[in-house]
Scaffold this motif. Structure first.
Motif, PDB file in Angstrom:
ATOM      1  N   LEU A  89       0.850  -1.187   0.000  1.00  0.00           N
ATOM      2  CA  LEU A  89       0.000   0.000   0.000  1.00  0.00           C
ATOM      3  C   LEU A  89       0.886   1.238   0.000  1.00  0.00           C
ATOM      4  O   LEU A  89       2.040   1.187   0.412  1.00  0.00           O
ATOM      5  CB  LEU A  89      -0.909  -0.005   1.228  1.00  0.00           C
ATOM      6  N   ASP A  90       0.299   2.333  -0.456  1.00  0.00           N
ATOM      7  CA  ASP A  90       1.043   3.578  -0.535  1.00  0.00           C
ATOM      8  C   ASP A  90       2.222   3.444  -1.501  1.00  0.00           C
ATOM      9  O   ASP A  90       3.232   4.117  -1.342  1.00  0.00           O
ATOM     10  CB  ASP A  90       1.531   3.996   0.861  1.00  0.00           C
ATOM     11  N   SER A  91       2.094   2.524  -2.471  1.00  0.00           N
ATOM     12  CA  SER A  91       3.168   2.355  -3.442  1.00  0.00           C
ATOM     13  C   SER A  91       2.648   2.599  -4.842  1.00  0.00           C
ATOM     14  O   SER A  91       1.464   2.426  -5.108  1.00  0.00           O
ATOM     15  CB  SER A  91       3.715   0.926  -3.401  1.00  0.00           C
ATOM     16  N   ILE A  92       3.575   3.011  -5.707  1.00  0.00           N
ATOM     17  CA  ILE A  92       3.241   3.166  -7.115  1.00  0.00           C
ATOM     18  C   ILE A  92       4.192   2.283  -7.913  1.00  0.00           C
ATOM     19  O   ILE A  92       5.401   2.389  -7.791  1.00  0.00           O
ATOM     20  CB  ILE A  92       3.381   4.642  -7.566  1.00  0.00           C
ATOM     21  N   TYR A  93       3.595   1.378  -8.711  1.00  0.00           N
ATOM     22  CA  TYR A  93       4.390   0.410  -9.451  1.00  0.00           C
ATOM     23  C   TYR A  93       4.213   0.563 -10.946  1.00  0.00           C
ATOM     24  O   TYR A  93       3.218   1.113 -11.410  1.00  0.00           O
ATOM     25  CB  TYR A  93       3.930  -1.007  -9.103  1.00  0.00           C
ATOM     26  N   MET A 293      -3.920   7.172  -0.277  1.00  0.00           N
ATOM     27  CA  MET A 293      -2.871   6.222  -0.651  1.00  0.00           C
ATOM     28  C   MET A 293      -2.595   5.202   0.454  1.00  0.00           C
ATOM     29  O   MET A 293      -2.057   4.144   0.201  1.00  0.00           O
ATOM     30  CB  MET A 293      -1.569   6.959  -1.018  1.00  0.00           C
ATOM     31  N   ALA A 294      -2.993   5.542   1.684  1.00  0.00           N
ATOM     32  CA  ALA A 294      -2.753   4.627   2.796  1.00  0.00           C
ATOM     33  C   ALA A 294      -3.568   3.342   2.657  1.00  0.00           C
ATOM     34  O   ALA A 294      -3.331   2.377   3.371  1.00  0.00           O
ATOM     35  CB  ALA A 294      -3.060   5.301   4.130  1.00  0.00           C
ATOM     36  N   ARG A 295      -4.539   3.359   1.756  1.00  0.00           N
ATOM     37  CA  ARG A 295      -5.229   2.086   1.481  1.00  0.00           C
ATOM     38  C   ARG A 295      -5.268   1.789  -0.019  1.00  0.00           C
ATOM     39  O   ARG A 295      -6.141   1.088  -0.518  1.00  0.00           O
ATOM     40  CB  ARG A 295      -6.637   2.080   2.076  1.00  0.00           C
ATOM     41  N   THR A 296      -4.293   2.338  -0.728  1.00  0.00           N
ATOM     42  CA  THR A 296      -4.279   2.204  -2.176  1.00  0.00           C
ATOM     43  C   THR A 296      -2.942   1.676  -2.682  1.00  0.00           C
ATOM     44  O   THR A 296      -1.892   2.055  -2.167  1.00  0.00           O
ATOM     45  CB  THR A 296      -4.520   3.583  -2.837  1.00  0.00           C
ATOM     46  N   SER A 297      -3.012   0.815  -3.666  1.00  0.00           N
ATOM     47  CA  SER A 297      -1.814   0.413  -4.383  1.00  0.00           C
ATOM     48  C   SER A 297      -2.045   0.802  -5.834  1.00  0.00           C
ATOM     49  O   SER A 297      -3.083   0.492  -6.404  1.00  0.00           O
ATOM     50  CB  SER A 297      -1.616  -1.095  -4.247  1.00  0.00           C
ATOM     51  N   LEU A 298      -1.075   1.500  -6.392  1.00  0.00           N
ATOM     52  CA  LEU A 298      -1.255   2.079  -7.723  1.00  0.00           C
ATOM     53  C   LEU A 298      -0.297   1.419  -8.705  1.00  0.00           C
ATOM     54  O   LEU A 298       0.892   1.313  -8.425  1.00  0.00           O
ATOM     55  CB  LEU A 298      -0.917   3.563  -7.604  1.00  0.00           C
ATOM     56  N   ILE A 299      -0.837   0.962  -9.819  1.00  0.00           N
ATOM     57  CA  ILE A 299       0.022   0.382 -10.849  1.00  0.00           C
ATOM     58  C   ILE A 299      -0.136   1.226 -12.094  1.00  0.00           C
ATOM     59  O   ILE A 299      -1.240   1.394 -12.594  1.00  0.00           O
ATOM     60  CB  ILE A 299      -0.366  -1.074 -11.130  1.00  0.00           C
ATOM     61  N   ALA A 300       0.968   1.772 -12.539  1.00  0.00           N
ATOM     62  CA  ALA A 300       0.875   2.778 -13.588  1.00  0.00           C
ATOM     63  C   ALA A 300       1.725   2.401 -14.778  1.00  0.00           C
ATOM     64  O   ALA A 300       2.942   2.386 -14.701  1.00  0.00           O
ATOM     65  CB  ALA A 300       1.335   4.121 -13.039  1.00  0.00           C
TER      66      ALA A 300
END
Ligand code: ADP
Length: 587
Positions: A89-93, A293-300
């Motif tokens: 979480l709180d990451s952008i991949y 973002m504390a409960r989000t994982s972002l894949i970009a």
């Protein structure tokens, strides 16, 4: 990704025969389907997608220009996996789970270089592990051993990996650990860390998939009221430019009652993705006040990243979603857009010279789409908890033409369709979801929940609104021919009621601090207020009051202000009383 490049250990167990964009053919490589390989002198990451005799075809997740024949290809012997553990979480991949910030730091530039790799979660960070199981406990695969405060919002549950046998705990300790350190040992010698790996193309195991019975409440009236999605349900949302796709997705990410959000941005234009990367970290979680973002994982994955990485990003996302589902969380996965994902498939398929299906898409397009949406659902997990993955896929049909293959195949699979409509957006009717074209096949199975948690007559009220809107749709055709005044008075009244349904009920301002989120109770009350107006107006009409006088009552326009009221229950009560009074005064 866990297959970190270790250039020094490259074994030359294959050589490149030819390169065609993201597709590389290698000779003499000892590999199985879906093995991850490192290609060329730079060690670009790729995946085996076809084996024929001694020729192996590989899709490469990075730009391949300059890579040429006779360079080495190394097989890792492992399928494409994601790293799972605290720190997701709180990451952008990117699409193969390389953390963008770590890569940027490594390269000192926001432009991704080739052959650079980094594990998906931080391997050296210390986490505070609090055991919930103790020595002597028998644990099975999937069981919870303890928790880690992963972010301010989410408690991460440390599970016995599903691939383990399980047994009696011989040691378990509270303390600060990295994800690589052993936090518990079992009597059969199994050592458990907080780090798991999972092959992305394989669904994580579950006990049973259940029929979803709870809505994923979104706080958006048109969705909850008319086209609800279930927790564990599937939905598609087309996104013509400017129609409010971004706003709708932000609203869902913020207000849908999911614990975890996984946002997969695959291959939208570069600047749109940048927008997401910039926007999301700014958003606040309205329920906790913490960053979203504390409960989000972002894949970009932007479209200027290589096409094969786009193909994998959906799988990376859904695997992360399943991992949190296994902890008993409700996860909402948003994929934006599945059209770009399908285009990536098409491009790779054409490089493989496969027999093309409709509009050049591979024949397996529909199979791939359903494989993805199949992984959504409401599950009983292997540890006995319940969790869900709801999948919401944006589609971007070229020219807004819904007859193209990706939209058509998606519609065959998903059970909810929210038809964003460029015309409505142009008329500033927001959310610009077309109520004539949208649908939800969950309505009936979710009704018991709404009856129990909101009001008994939720389904009847909704049906009443649907009927009025249908009638309006039919009447509009006549109005366009002969004008509104030519209609009988009762039909003129229906048009007026339908207008309130559109303006007070269906429209909702995402930017108004109160209107932005509408609890189901309020959604229901707005409908009943309009219904009261309808019934009282009908009575006045029957008593001979001219329709112009009815629609001119002073109280009625206040229907349009219910949305922005905080004390809506009182307001609705009062308004119903006044409308009734003013209408009865007319006869
Ligand atoms: P897209 O992503 O489809 O190109 P956006 O989501 O950026 O479109 O929406 C375009 C504009 O429409 C927004 O800037 C906003 O002004 C308006 N809009 C969209 N949805 C809403 C909404 N629910 N409430 C108010 N305004 C909206």
């Amino acid at each position: 990704m866990s297959q970190t490049t270790q250039q020094e250990t490259v074994r030359e167990d294959g050589v490149i025969q030819s390169v065609s964009g993201p597709v590389v053919t290698a000779r003499d490589l000892d590999a199985r389907m879906n093995d991850v390989v490192y290609v060329g002198d730079e060690g670009l990451m790729g995946e085996v997608i076809e084996i024929e005799g001694d020729l192996t075809t590989i899709q490469v997740y990075e730009e391949t220009s300059g890579v040429g024949p006779s360079e080495p290809v190394e097989n890792t012997g492992e399928p494409l996996t994601v790293d799972l553990g605290p720190g997701l979480l709180d990451s952008i991949y990117d699409g193969v789970q390389r953390p963008l910030d770590v890569l940027e730091e490594k390269m000192n530039s926001p432009y991704l270089d080739r052959g650079v790799d980094a594990p998906g979660i931080e391997m050296d960070k210390q986490w505070e592990f609090v055991p919930t199981a103790e020595e002597g406990d028998e644990v099975a695969p999937g069981d919870v051993l303890g928790t880690v405060p992963e972010t301010v919002t989410i408690e991460h549950k440390v599970l016995v990996p599903p691939t383990f046998e399980g047994g009696e705990i011989t040691s378990i300790e509270a303390g600060e650990f990295t994800v690589q350190e052993v936090i518990a040992e079992l009597d059969n010698g199994e050592e458990i860390t907080m780090h798991q790996e999972w092959p992305v193309r394989e669904a994580r195991p579950s006990e049973t998939k259940m029929t979803p019975r709870e809505p994923l409440v979104s706080g958006q009236r048109i969705l909850d009221g008319l086209f609800p999605i279930a927790k564990g349900g599937t939905a598609a949302i087309p996104g013509p430019f400017g129609s409010g796709k971004t706003v709708t997705q932000h609203q869902l990410a913020k207000y849908a009652d999911a614990d975890i959000i996984v946002y997969v941005g695959c291959g939208e234009r570069g600047n749109e993705m940048t927008e997401v990367i910039e926007d999301f970290p700014e958003l606040e979680d309205p329920t906790t006040g913490n960053p979203l973002m504390a409960r989000t994982s972002l894949i970009a994955n932007t479209s200027n990243m290589p096409v094969a990485a786009r193909e994998s990003c959906i799988y990376t996302g859904i695997t992360i979603a399943e991992y949190y589902r296994d902890m008993g969380y409700d996860v909402a996965l948003m994929a934006d857009s599945t059209s770009r994902w399908a285009e990536a498939m098409r491009e790779i398929s054409s490089r493989l010279e496969e027999m093309p299906g409709e509009e050049g898409y591979p024949a397996y397009l529909s199979a791939r789409l359903s494989e993805f949406y199949e992984r959504a659902g409401y599950f009983e997990n292997i540890n006995g908890t319940e969790g869900s993955v709801s999948a919401i896929g944006a589609v971007s049909p070229p020219g807004g033409d819904f007859s193209e293959p990706v939209t058509q195949n998606t519609l065959r699979i998903v059970k909810t369709f929210w038809a964003l409509d460029a015309d409505l957006a142009e008329r500033r009717h927001f959310p610009a979801i077309n109520w004539n074209e949208s649908y939800s096949l969950y309505r009936n199975q979710l009704d018991p929940w709404f009856i129990e948690n909101v009001r008994d007559d939720w389904p009847e009220e909704r049906q009443w609104a649907v009927d009025i809107l249908d009638e309006e749709d039919e009447l509009q055709e006549i109005v366009q021919l002969v004008g509104k005044d030519a209609l009988p008075e009762d039909q003129q009244l229906t048009l007026e009621v339908a207008r309130y349904l559109r303006e007070a009920y269906l429209q909702q301002n995402a930017f108004h601090p109160t209107d932005t989120f509408c609890p189901p109770e309020k959604t229901y009350l707005i409908l009943t207020a309009i219904h009261t107006f309808n019934d009282e107006a009908k009575k006045a009409l029957d008593a001979g009051v001219p329709v112009e006088e009815i629609i001119a009552i002073e109280a009625a326009p206040r229907l349009n202000r219910i949305g922005v009221q905080e004390d809506y229950a009182e307001y609705v009560e009062e308004l119903k009383g006044e409308m009734t009074e003013q209408l009865r005064e007319l006869y």
